[in-house]
Motif scaffolding. Structure first.
Motif, short mmCIF file in Angstrom:
data_model
loop_
_atom_site.label_atom_id
_atom_site.label_comp_id
_atom_site.label_asym_id
_atom_site.label_seq_id
_atom_site.Cartn_x
_atom_site.Cartn_y
_atom_site.Cartn_z
N THR A 106 118.95 16.42 -17.17
CA THR A 106 119.63 17.31 -16.25
C THR A 106 120.34 18.41 -17.03
O THR A 106 120.98 18.15 -18.05
N VAL A 107 120.23 19.63 -16.53
CA VAL A 107 120.97 20.76 -17.08
C VAL A 107 121.96 21.24 -16.02
O VAL A 107 121.56 21.54 -14.89
N ASP A 108 123.23 21.29 -16.38
CA ASP A 108 124.29 21.70 -15.46
C ASP A 108 124.93 22.98 -16.02
O ASP A 108 125.47 22.98 -17.12
N PHE A 109 124.87 24.06 -15.23
CA PHE A 109 125.38 25.35 -15.68
C PHE A 109 126.83 25.60 -15.26
O PHE A 109 127.27 26.75 -15.20
N ALA A 110 127.55 24.54 -14.97
CA ALA A 110 128.98 24.68 -14.67
C ALA A 110 129.68 25.34 -15.85
O ALA A 110 129.42 25.01 -17.01
N GLY A 111 130.58 26.27 -15.56
CA GLY A 111 131.26 27.01 -16.60
C GLY A 111 130.68 28.38 -16.85
O GLY A 111 131.27 29.18 -17.60
N SER A 112 129.53 28.69 -16.24
CA SER A 112 128.93 30.01 -16.38
C SER A 112 129.71 31.03 -15.55
O SER A 112 130.42 30.68 -14.60
N SER A 113 129.58 32.29 -15.89
CA SER A 113 130.30 33.36 -15.20
C SER A 113 129.93 33.41 -13.72
O SER A 113 128.83 33.01 -13.32
N PRO A 114 130.84 33.91 -12.88
CA PRO A 114 130.52 34.11 -11.48
C PRO A 114 129.48 35.22 -11.31
O PRO A 114 129.22 35.98 -12.25
N ALA A 115 128.89 35.31 -10.13
CA ALA A 115 127.90 36.33 -9.85
C ALA A 115 128.47 37.72 -10.14
O ALA A 115 129.65 38.00 -9.89
N ALA A 116 127.63 38.58 -10.69
CA ALA A 116 128.05 39.93 -11.07
C ALA A 116 128.04 40.86 -9.86
O ALA A 116 127.36 40.61 -8.86
N ARG A 117 128.74 41.98 -10.01
CA ARG A 117 128.79 42.98 -8.95
C ARG A 117 127.45 43.69 -8.80
O ARG A 117 127.08 44.13 -7.72
N GLY A 169 123.04 44.08 -10.06
CA GLY A 169 121.87 43.24 -9.89
C GLY A 169 121.29 42.54 -11.09
O GLY A 169 120.07 42.59 -11.33
N ILE A 170 122.13 41.85 -11.86
CA ILE A 170 121.61 41.00 -12.94
C ILE A 170 121.71 39.53 -12.55
O ILE A 170 121.47 38.65 -13.37
N ASN A 171 122.06 39.27 -11.29
CA ASN A 171 122.23 37.90 -10.83
C ASN A 171 120.89 37.17 -10.72
O ASN A 171 119.84 37.78 -10.53
N CYS A 172 120.96 35.86 -10.81
CA CYS A 172 119.76 35.04 -10.85
C CYS A 172 119.77 34.03 -9.70
O CYS A 172 120.69 33.20 -9.63
N PRO A 173 118.80 34.09 -8.78
CA PRO A 173 118.69 33.02 -7.79
C PRO A 173 118.40 31.69 -8.45
O PRO A 173 117.80 31.63 -9.53
N MET A 174 118.78 30.61 -7.81
CA MET A 174 118.65 29.28 -8.40
C MET A 174 117.20 28.95 -8.75
O MET A 174 116.92 28.32 -9.78
N VAL A 199 124.02 32.21 -12.23
CA VAL A 199 122.73 31.52 -12.28
C VAL A 199 122.40 30.81 -10.96
O VAL A 199 121.39 30.13 -10.87
N ASN A 200 123.25 30.98 -9.98
CA ASN A 200 122.97 30.45 -8.63
C ASN A 200 123.59 31.41 -7.62
O ASN A 200 124.43 31.05 -6.81
N ALA A 201 123.18 32.68 -7.74
CA ALA A 201 123.72 33.73 -6.88
C ALA A 201 123.19 33.56 -5.46
O ALA A 201 122.01 33.27 -5.26
N LEU A 202 124.04 33.71 -4.50
CA LEU A 202 123.67 33.51 -3.10
C LEU A 202 123.34 34.84 -2.43
O LEU A 202 123.86 35.89 -2.82
N LYS A 203 122.51 34.79 -1.43
CA LYS A 203 122.17 35.97 -0.65
C LYS A 203 123.42 36.49 0.03
O LYS A 203 124.22 35.69 0.53
N PRO A 204 123.69 37.79 0.03
CA PRO A 204 122.82 38.92 -0.35
C PRO A 204 123.12 39.51 -1.72
O PRO A 204 123.07 40.73 -1.91
#
Length: 542
Positions: free
Chosen positions: A268-279, A281-286, A325-330
């Motif tokens: 299992t890889v857990d990305f807890a501790g990663s930065s919040p979604a950016a303002r 468009g470099i965000n990554c859907p899960m 790394v788990n940016a939500l829509k939109p």
């Protein structure tokens, strides 16, 4: 139907032959897409995926041609298609599509096409393919958007063909929302056609081997692959390891943190501790984050085991909702490759603490994808193109890193001749960047030094989406860091930003230097013969 004797070595050999034939089927599917696509990023660089799935949406085989980001996210995407179009509603001649970033392959420019496959009138499987559409409207593949609605045309799960009849309305919408309607229409048809080739070849294979369905063969593939990966995991040390990596980001640096846990049941890889979604468009859907994180695990743990739902089932990836790394829509996600393609390096940093002999140093990782747009120079006046290139790969234990290689994406570089023939761009230089690879007992791969002139009488837009300019790839075990990237205008003091739309005036020459990979081990331990070879091949600065 040919009788089967379900015992002994002959039966096992027969099943292996059928498995190999299935792999050949999906490779022909991918090659069809590669050879008929209109966009250079697909036709020349191989930015695509192709695979065959069972009726439960489980991937049985994938083509070697293609990228792990497309393949592994497409592996989940087919399950979403089955919720929108249940198996009992499918008819011969139906074709479905979507470019939903969260249920497809990560951003609007990737179209996923799924085709039900019938044999002797019975539905036996599904073929799926994905490729990058060069332009889907909106602001384009640049991280300037503040939400996904700015980034282009969004297509929910829809029928592209209904029992063989084209959805003319949907095709008209596609063509009306792109700067390159001819290329877009051609690329869509190439996706449909490659799936059709897959269904035809699958039926031929099943007829040859006397199969009525894929149930037994599919179960054998999935169980065998899962068992092989489980055996590989059981040989690894058990525990949890954490690693963090900082990259440039858009407005501010981004931290990517992962904790990788190896246990008897799986990894299992857990990305807890990663930065919040950016303002921007470099965000990554899960789905895309999971695709590349798992690819990193596969490379280190089970590199020779076929990639399918069985081998993937022992890997899990989780991340806090709303993280980058788990940016939500939109959330804007047009340049999700910047973060997503860094994730194998983050995972390798964890695994280095457990199995250092299997993982490389950090490399350039995310593509240095040069997307240009202009109002003159294309077949219909305007043009849009993406030039694929990259920097160096990190050194490997016992081997130097590869130079100018797109890892982990695996796409090929765009030939200069193709770009100069189809656009008003002129290359004055494209050569290795000596000394950009980090020194070490094993040296990192070198980046590139590239110069491109706008020879159009009109300005040309560069849609920049680069990283590793402020934060270079790191070396391991006393190995030196690779060189950082750079972009600017030649013969001027103008340094350009690594991200965002920027204008190149007529006659201006872009100078792009891509990063080098990190080294491994103390440079003093490097073999003297290797040092001499570096000098002779101009890989280092004398």
């Amino acid at each position: 139907m040919k009788p089967e004797v379900k015992q002994g070595g002959l039966f096992e050999i027969r099943r292996q032959i059928m498995w190999n034939r299935l792999l050949a089927v999906v490779e022909e599917q991918a090659q069809t897409l590669l050879r008929t696509a209109f966009s250079t990023i697909v036709r020349e660089s191989g930015d695509l995926s192709a695979g065959v799935f069972d009726l439960q949406g489980r991937m049985l085989a994938q083509a070697v041609t293609g990228t792990p980001g497309h393949v592994n996210s497409m592996a989940e995407s087919v399950g979403h298609f089955l919720k929108a179009f249940p198996v009992d509603s499918m008819k011969d001649g139906d074709v479905y599509c979507t470019n939903d970033p969260w249920m497809g392959t990560g951003h609007l420019n990737d179209l996923v096409v799924v085709t039900p496959s019938f044999h002797n009138g019975t539905l036996v499987g599904l073929f799926a393919s994905t490729s990058h559409l060069m332009d889907i409207g909106g602001i384009g593949t640049v991280p300037d958007g503040t939400d996904v609605f700015m980034e282009g045309l969004s297509v929910p799960f829809m029928k592209l063909f209904d029992t063989g009849a084209l959805n003319e309305t949907l095709m008209a919408i596609f063509k009306a929302n792109t700067r390159t309607p001819v290329d877009t229409e051609g690329d869509i048809y190439s996706l449909v056609n490659c799936n059709a080739i897959g269904t035809r070849r699958l039926s031929e294979m099943m007829r040859e081997f006397g199969l009525e369905n894929l149930e037994d063969l599919g179960q054998h593939i999935l169980e065998s692959s899962r068992a092989a990966v489980l055996t590989a995991i059981q040989e690894l040390p058990k525990g949890s390891w954490t690693n963090s990596m900082t990259i440039d980001g858009y407005d501010e640096p981004v931290t990517l943190t992962a904790t990788t846990t190896i246990a008897e049941p799986g990894i299992t890889v857990d990305f807890a501790g990663s930065s919040p979604a950016a303002r921007k468009g470099i965000n990554c859907p899960m789905s895309y984050a999971k695709a590349y994180a798992i690819f990193g695990l596969t490379c280190a743990v089970a590199p020779r085991i076929p990639n399918n739902a069985g081998s993937l089932s022992l890997f899990d990836v989780v991340a806090p909702e709303g993280s980058i790394v788990n940016a939500l829509k939109p959330s804007p996600v047009a340049s999700r490759h910047i973060v997503g393609q860094m994730l194998p390096d983050v995972v390798f940093g964890c695994l280095h603490q457990a199995i250092p002999e299997r993982v490389p140093a950090e490399g350039t990782s995310c593509l240095y994808l040069m997307t240009f747009r202009g109002r003159e120079g294309g077949s219909n006046g305007a043009f849009a193109t993406s030039i694929v290139t990259n920097g160096g790969v990190g050194a490997r234990p016992g081997k130097d890193g590869l130079s100018a290689t797109a890892y982990p994406s695996g796409v090929k570089g765009t030939p200069i001749e193709i770009v100069e023939t189809t656009t008003p761009l002129m290359f004055w230089k494209k050569e290795l960047r000596p000394g950009s690879g980090g020194e070490g007992q094993w040296r990192g791969g070198n980046g590139l030094d590239i110069e491109i002139e706008n020879i159009s009488p009109s300005p040309v837009e560069l849609l920049a989406a680069f990283d590793r300019i402020e934060h270079a790839p790191r070396g391991r075990d006393e190995g030196r860091d690779g060189a950082s990237g750079y972009i600017g205008i030649r013969d001027s003091d103008r340094t350009m930003a690594g991200k965002g739309v920027q204008v190149i005036q007529p006659g201006e020459v872009i100078q792009l230097r891509t990063p080098g990979g990190g080294g491994i081990g103390n440079p003093k331990l490097r073999d003297k013969t290797a040092e001499q070879r570096d000098v002779e091949n101009d890989l280092v600065i004398r």
